[in-house]
Enzyme design. Structure first.
Site, PDB file in Angstrom:
ATOM      1  N   VAL A 186      -7.569   4.160  15.175  1.00 10.31           N
ATOM      2  CA  VAL A 186      -6.935   4.584  13.913  1.00 10.31           C
ATOM      3  C   VAL A 186      -7.450   3.762  12.723  1.00 10.31           C
ATOM      4  O   VAL A 186      -7.774   4.321  11.673  1.00 10.31           O
ATOM      5  CB  VAL A 186      -5.394   4.505  14.020  1.00 10.31           C
ATOM      6  CG1 VAL A 186      -4.731   4.923  12.706  1.00 10.31           C
ATOM      7  CG2 VAL A 186      -4.891   5.390  15.163  1.00 10.31           C
ATOM      8  N   ASP A 230       0.336   0.619  15.712  1.00  8.11           N
ATOM      9  CA  ASP A 230       1.230  -0.475  15.332  1.00  8.11           C
ATOM     10  C   ASP A 230       1.763  -1.249  16.540  1.00  8.11           C
ATOM     11  O   ASP A 230       2.470  -2.245  16.365  1.00  8.11           O
ATOM     12  CB  ASP A 230       2.413   0.070  14.510  1.00  8.11           C
ATOM     13  CG  ASP A 230       1.994   0.433  13.089  1.00  8.11           C
ATOM     14  OD1 ASP A 230       0.863   0.112  12.696  1.00  8.11           O
ATOM     15  OD2 ASP A 230       2.817   1.045  12.368  1.00  8.11           O
ATOM     16  N   CYS A 287      -6.932  -3.287   2.959  1.00  4.03           N
ATOM     17  CA  CYS A 287      -6.044  -4.371   3.395  1.00  4.03           C
ATOM     18  C   CYS A 287      -6.662  -4.985   4.626  1.00  4.03           C
ATOM     19  O   CYS A 287      -7.779  -4.635   5.012  1.00  4.03           O
ATOM     20  CB  CYS A 287      -4.640  -3.848   3.649  1.00  4.03           C
ATOM     21  SG  CYS A 287      -4.547  -2.833   5.106  1.00  4.03           S
ATOM     22  N   ARG A 328       0.815  -1.201   0.000  1.00  6.30           N
ATOM     23  CA  ARG A 328       0.000   0.000   0.000  1.00  6.30           C
ATOM     24  C   ARG A 328       0.858   1.265   0.000  1.00  6.30           C
ATOM     25  O   ARG A 328       0.542   2.252  -0.658  1.00  6.30           O
ATOM     26  CB  ARG A 328      -0.891  -0.041   1.238  1.00  6.30           C
ATOM     27  CG  ARG A 328      -2.044   0.854   1.120  1.00  6.30           C
ATOM     28  CD  ARG A 328      -2.908   0.862   2.313  1.00  6.30           C
ATOM     29  NE  ARG A 328      -3.914   1.891   2.080  1.00  6.30           N
ATOM     30  CZ  ARG A 328      -3.672   3.170   2.206  1.00  6.30           C
ATOM     31  NH1 ARG A 328      -2.487   3.569   2.571  1.00  6.30           N
ATOM     32  NH2 ARG A 328      -4.612   4.045   1.935  1.00  6.30           N
ATOM     33  N   PRO A 387      -8.711   4.498   2.561  1.00  6.23           N
ATOM     34  CA  PRO A 387      -8.860   5.333   1.362  1.00  6.23           C
ATOM     35  C   PRO A 387      -7.661   6.269   1.167  1.00  6.23           C
ATOM     36  O   PRO A 387      -6.811   6.385   2.052  1.00  6.23           O
ATOM     37  CB  PRO A 387     -10.124   6.151   1.657  1.00  6.23           C
ATOM     38  CG  PRO A 387     -10.246   6.161   3.138  1.00  6.23           C
ATOM     39  CD  PRO A 387      -9.606   4.886   3.648  1.00  6.23           C
ATOM     40  N   VAL A 388      -7.603   6.941  -0.015  1.00  6.55           N
ATOM     41  CA  VAL A 388      -6.503   7.880  -0.280  1.00  6.55           C
ATOM     42  C   VAL A 388      -7.042   9.276  -0.595  1.00  6.55           C
ATOM     43  O   VAL A 388      -6.388  10.073  -1.249  1.00  6.55           O
ATOM     44  CB  VAL A 388      -5.582   7.380  -1.430  1.00  6.55           C
ATOM     45  CG1 VAL A 388      -4.784   6.153  -1.000  1.00  6.55           C
ATOM     46  CG2 VAL A 388      -6.373   7.093  -2.695  1.00  6.55           C
ATOM     47  N   ASP A 389      -8.265   9.559  -0.108  1.00  8.40           N
ATOM     48  CA  ASP A 389      -8.902  10.837  -0.430  1.00  8.40           C
ATOM     49  C   ASP A 389      -8.083  12.042   0.030  1.00  8.40           C
ATOM     50  O   ASP A 389      -8.057  13.081  -0.644  1.00  8.40           O
ATOM     51  CB  ASP A 389     -10.327  10.881   0.168  1.00  8.40           C
ATOM     52  CG  ASP A 389     -10.319  10.588   1.670  1.00  8.40           C
ATOM     53  OD1 ASP A 389      -9.666   9.610   2.090  1.00  8.40           O
ATOM     54  OD2 ASP A 389     -10.957  11.350   2.416  1.00  8.40           O
ATOM     55  N   LEU A 390      -7.381  11.917   1.159  1.00 10.96           N
ATOM     56  CA  LEU A 390      -6.617  13.066   1.663  1.00 10.96           C
ATOM     57  C   LEU A 390      -5.412  13.348   0.770  1.00 10.96           C
ATOM     58  O   LEU A 390      -5.048  14.504   0.546  1.00 10.96           O
ATOM     59  CB  LEU A 390      -6.160  12.817   3.102  1.00 10.96           C
ATOM     60  CG  LEU A 390      -7.284  12.601   4.117  1.00 10.96           C
ATOM     61  CD1 LEU A 390      -6.725  12.191   5.473  1.00 10.96           C
ATOM     62  CD2 LEU A 390      -8.129  13.877   4.261  1.00 10.96           C
TER      63      LEU A 390
HETATM   64  C1  UD1 Z   1       1.100   4.494   8.186  1.00 13.84           C
HETATM   65  C2  UD1 Z   1       2.002   3.332   8.519  1.00 13.84           C
HETATM   66  C3  UD1 Z   1       1.273   2.277   9.314  1.00 13.84           C
HETATM   67  C4  UD1 Z   1       0.626   2.902  10.549  1.00 13.84           C
HETATM   68  C5  UD1 Z   1      -0.216   4.109  10.156  1.00 13.84           C
HETATM   69  C6  UD1 Z   1      -0.776   4.858  11.354  1.00 13.84           C
HETATM   70  C7  UD1 Z   1       3.493   3.341   6.603  1.00 13.84           C
HETATM   71  C8  UD1 Z   1       3.998   2.625   5.423  1.00 13.84           C
HETATM   72  N1  UD1 Z   1       2.486   2.759   7.268  1.00 13.84           N
HETATM   73  O1  UD1 Z   1       0.067   3.987   7.349  1.00 13.84           O
HETATM   74  O2  UD1 Z   1       2.213   1.280   9.735  1.00 13.84           O
HETATM   75  O3  UD1 Z   1      -0.208   1.948  11.177  1.00 13.84           O
HETATM   76  O4  UD1 Z   1       0.568   5.044   9.391  1.00 13.84           O
HETATM   77  O5  UD1 Z   1       0.235   5.225  12.211  1.00 13.84           O
HETATM   78  O6  UD1 Z   1       4.020   4.364   6.977  1.00 13.84           O
HETATM   79  N2  UD1 Z   1      -7.106   7.770   5.894  1.00 13.84           N
HETATM   80  C9  UD1 Z   1      -8.159   8.288   5.181  1.00 13.84           C
HETATM   81  N3  UD1 Z   1      -7.887   8.924   3.997  1.00 13.84           N
HETATM   82  C10 UD1 Z   1      -6.621   9.059   3.509  1.00 13.84           C
HETATM   83  C11 UD1 Z   1      -5.553   8.527   4.267  1.00 13.84           C
HETATM   84  C12 UD1 Z   1      -5.815   7.881   5.461  1.00 13.84           C
HETATM   85  O7  UD1 Z   1      -9.313   8.185   5.591  1.00 13.84           O
HETATM   86  O8  UD1 Z   1      -6.443   9.637   2.438  1.00 13.84           O
HETATM   87  C13 UD1 Z   1      -7.383   7.059   7.170  1.00 13.84           C
HETATM   88  C14 UD1 Z   1      -6.969   5.577   7.116  1.00 13.84           C
HETATM   89  O9  UD1 Z   1      -7.944   4.774   6.504  1.00 13.84           O
HETATM   90  C15 UD1 Z   1      -6.770   5.252   8.582  1.00 13.84           C
HETATM   91  C16 UD1 Z   1      -6.244   6.584   9.147  1.00 13.84           C
HETATM   92  O10 UD1 Z   1      -6.572   7.593   8.192  1.00 13.84           O
HETATM   93  O11 UD1 Z   1      -8.003   4.925   9.190  1.00 13.84           O
HETATM   94  C17 UD1 Z   1      -4.747   6.597   9.386  1.00 13.84           C
HETATM   95  O12 UD1 Z   1      -4.092   6.259   8.171  1.00 13.84           O
HETATM   96  P1  UD1 Z   1      -2.647   6.820   7.789  1.00 13.84           P
HETATM   97  O13 UD1 Z   1      -2.109   7.655   8.909  1.00 13.84           O
HETATM   98  O14 UD1 Z   1      -2.735   7.435   6.441  1.00 13.84           O
HETATM   99  O15 UD1 Z   1      -1.822   5.463   7.705  1.00 13.84           O
HETATM  100  P2  UD1 Z   1      -0.863   5.013   6.541  1.00 13.84           P
HETATM  101  O16 UD1 Z   1      -0.050   6.155   6.092  1.00 13.84           O
HETATM  102  O17 UD1 Z   1      -1.610   4.233   5.544  1.00 13.84           O
END
Ligand code: UD1
Length: 455
Positions: free
Chosen positions: A360, A338, A145, A121, A151-154
């Site tokens: 989270v 984590d 996963c 991811r 999602p990747v909206d942000l």
């Molecule tokens: C990273 C870490 C992961 C860790 C997580 C939170 C990496 C490779 N992975 O994952 O090990 O568990 O931070 O500390 O660095 N979200 C949205 N929209 C978005 C982006 C995120 O809704 O565009 C949500 C996600 O679904 C989740 C939350 O925000 O519920 C936190 O996600 P995020 O901080 O982005 O985690 P990752 O960067 O994916």
């Protein structure tokens, strides 16, 4: 970059025909980790470089028109996957022990193949640097996963604020900059949630944008700071990484650098819990103790002793009687999601009731059922687990459901009476550098076979 050139790049995009060199997941699918538990550990644990920093910094290396050398790179399946993805983008990468030489002077492809992105991811984060360098990027949506929809909206909204045209079609995020020359423009971006990945994507994109970008409500994780420090070493102008507001002044180009990855705070935290759950004394280094503040505080609340052997070495001493505590996962500097599963394993053997709240990710409590198979007493309601301590766990065949869940099962197996057999090892191999070797050095009875576990 001119629009014609952008179109030319899009027209040459090919998503097929890229050979992956990553280890075969199916082999790890059929392997079994055997742990004969209930013995004490002792000695020193060497901590590898941080997985999450490494993945972000490998993507960040695409920002430089010259080569970069990254050192203290852990040996992990996820790192190999990132190597495969960057190679598919036409980047030259050489591995030399714990060093990676990444030459992104020429990015041959602006598009990454779905079959690789869907397995890692974090590779989606490459959209920021590819877009910043080429003015165009096509990265497949990574999908959800085991732990949530993710999602990747942000990421997308932030890139749009920087002047990118972003369309999601047929499962692929296609982004290109409308600006003259294909350059992104600085913007003021507020993140609805301090997402680690979105902060990293947007910070990388902003380093080569025109003018200033301000990211408000940014993630403050140490891995964000590590990525910022790496970008600064390449010539980026970034201030405020590690706080809620990051300021980035775009530069025209980045240069070569050599950079060492920080120690993995999650691997360190996992071994700290190993000391506590096995009632052992372990020295753990190198670490940055400030990155482990929440983990140290919770271990001390539970009754383990944590002391400083040196500024980069922690000694953890498990107690004969731990007591339960409550844990709520939060963005840094809160308690890390984590580390939630590993602490849950410890709490199953800690006296009294503990409440664990996962805030989270929406689906990160799947290890509860597996821990219960080993005799744990855990009740689950939505994102809250109530753990009632039991005197002992008993070894059992269990299945790892995600990376940190697999670590929790290893920890439970180390403390349990009898033998634990863990399946689903591809999760463990994603994020722990030679964990069996490290545990064996401490005296653990742990080995891997390719047999199916005894039912
Ligand atoms: C990273 C870490 C992961 C860790 C997580 C939170 C990496 C490779 N992975 O994952 O090990 O568990 O931070 O500390 O660095 N979200 C949205 N929209 C978005 C982006 C995120 O809704 O565009 C949500 C996600 O679904 C989740 C939350 O925000 O519920 C936190 O996600 P995020 O901080 O982005 O985690 P990752 O960067 O994916």
């Amino acid at each position: 970059m001119m629009c014609e050139e952008v179109r030319a790049i899009i027209s040459t995009i090919q998503t097929d025909g890229v050979q992956s060199t990553q280890p075969d997941d199916e082999d790890q699918e059929s392997s079994v980790l055997h742990i004969v538990g209930n013995s004490r550990l002792s000695g020193h644990v060497p901590i590898s470089g941080a997985k999450n920093s490494t993945l972000a910094i490998m993507a960040g290396a695409l920002l430089s028109s010259d080569g970069c050398r990254i050192t203290n790179v852990p040996s992990l399946a996820d790192v190999q996957r990132m190597i495969d993805i960057l190679s598919a983008l036409g980047i030259k990468i050489d591995r030399d022990g714990d060093a990676l030489d990444i030459d992104a002077s020429h990015i041959g492809q602006s598009s990454a193949p779905y079959e690789l992105v869907s397995k890692l991811r974090a590779s989606f984060f490459a959209i920021g640097p590819v877009l910043a360098r080429l003015g165009v990027a096509r990265i497949p949506l990574p999908g959800g996963c085991a732990i949530g929809a993710r999602p990747v909206d942000l990421h997308v909204r932030g890139l749009q604020a920087m002047g990118a045209d972003v369309q999601i079609e047929h499962g692929i995020v296609q982004a290109y900059s409308r600006q003259p020359g294909g350059r992104l423009r600085g913007a003021k971006i507020y993140l609805d949630y301090p997402s680690v990945g979105a902060t990293e994507t947007l910070m990388m994109a902003a380093t080569l944008a025109e003018g200033e970008t301000i990211i408000e409500n940014a993630a403050q994780e140490p891995e964000v700071v590590d990525l910022a420090d790496f970008c600064i070493a390449m010539g980026a102008k970034i201030q405020g990484a590690g706080t809620k507001t990051i300021y980035i002044d775009g530069v025209d180009r980045m240069h070569a650098t050599e950079y060492a990855i920080i120690p993995d705070r999650i691997e360190a935290g996992t071994f700290m819990v190993a000391a506590a759950i096995t009632k052992s004394i372990l020295d753990i280094s190198p670490v940055v103790p400030d990155h482990l503040t929440a983990v140290i505080a919770k271990l001390q609340e539970i009754g383990a002793k944590v002391s400083y052997e040196s500024p980069t070495c922690l000694r953890v001493e498990g107690s004969d009687c731990h007591r339960g505590t409550d844990i709520e996962t939060l963005p840094y500097p809160g308690f890390p999601t984590d580390m939630q599963a590993q602490f849950m394993a410890l709490l199953t053997l800690s006296e009294g009731n503990s409440v664990v709240k996962e805030t989270v990710f929406e689906n990160r409590l799947q290890h509860v059922a597996e821990l219960c198979r080993m005799g744990a007493n855990i009740r689950l309601k939505g994102n809250i687990a109530v753990v009632t301590g039991v005197p002992t766990l008993s070894g059992a065949p269990v299945t790892a459901t995600d990376l940190r869940a697999s670590a929790a099962l290893v920890l439970a197996g180390l403390a349990a009476q009898g033998e634990t057999q863990i399946k689903g090892l591809h999760h463990l191999d994603r994020g722990y550098d030679r964990i069996e070797h490290k545990l064996r050095q401490l005296g653990a009875n742990i080995y891997r076979t390719s047999e199916a576990p005894v039912a």
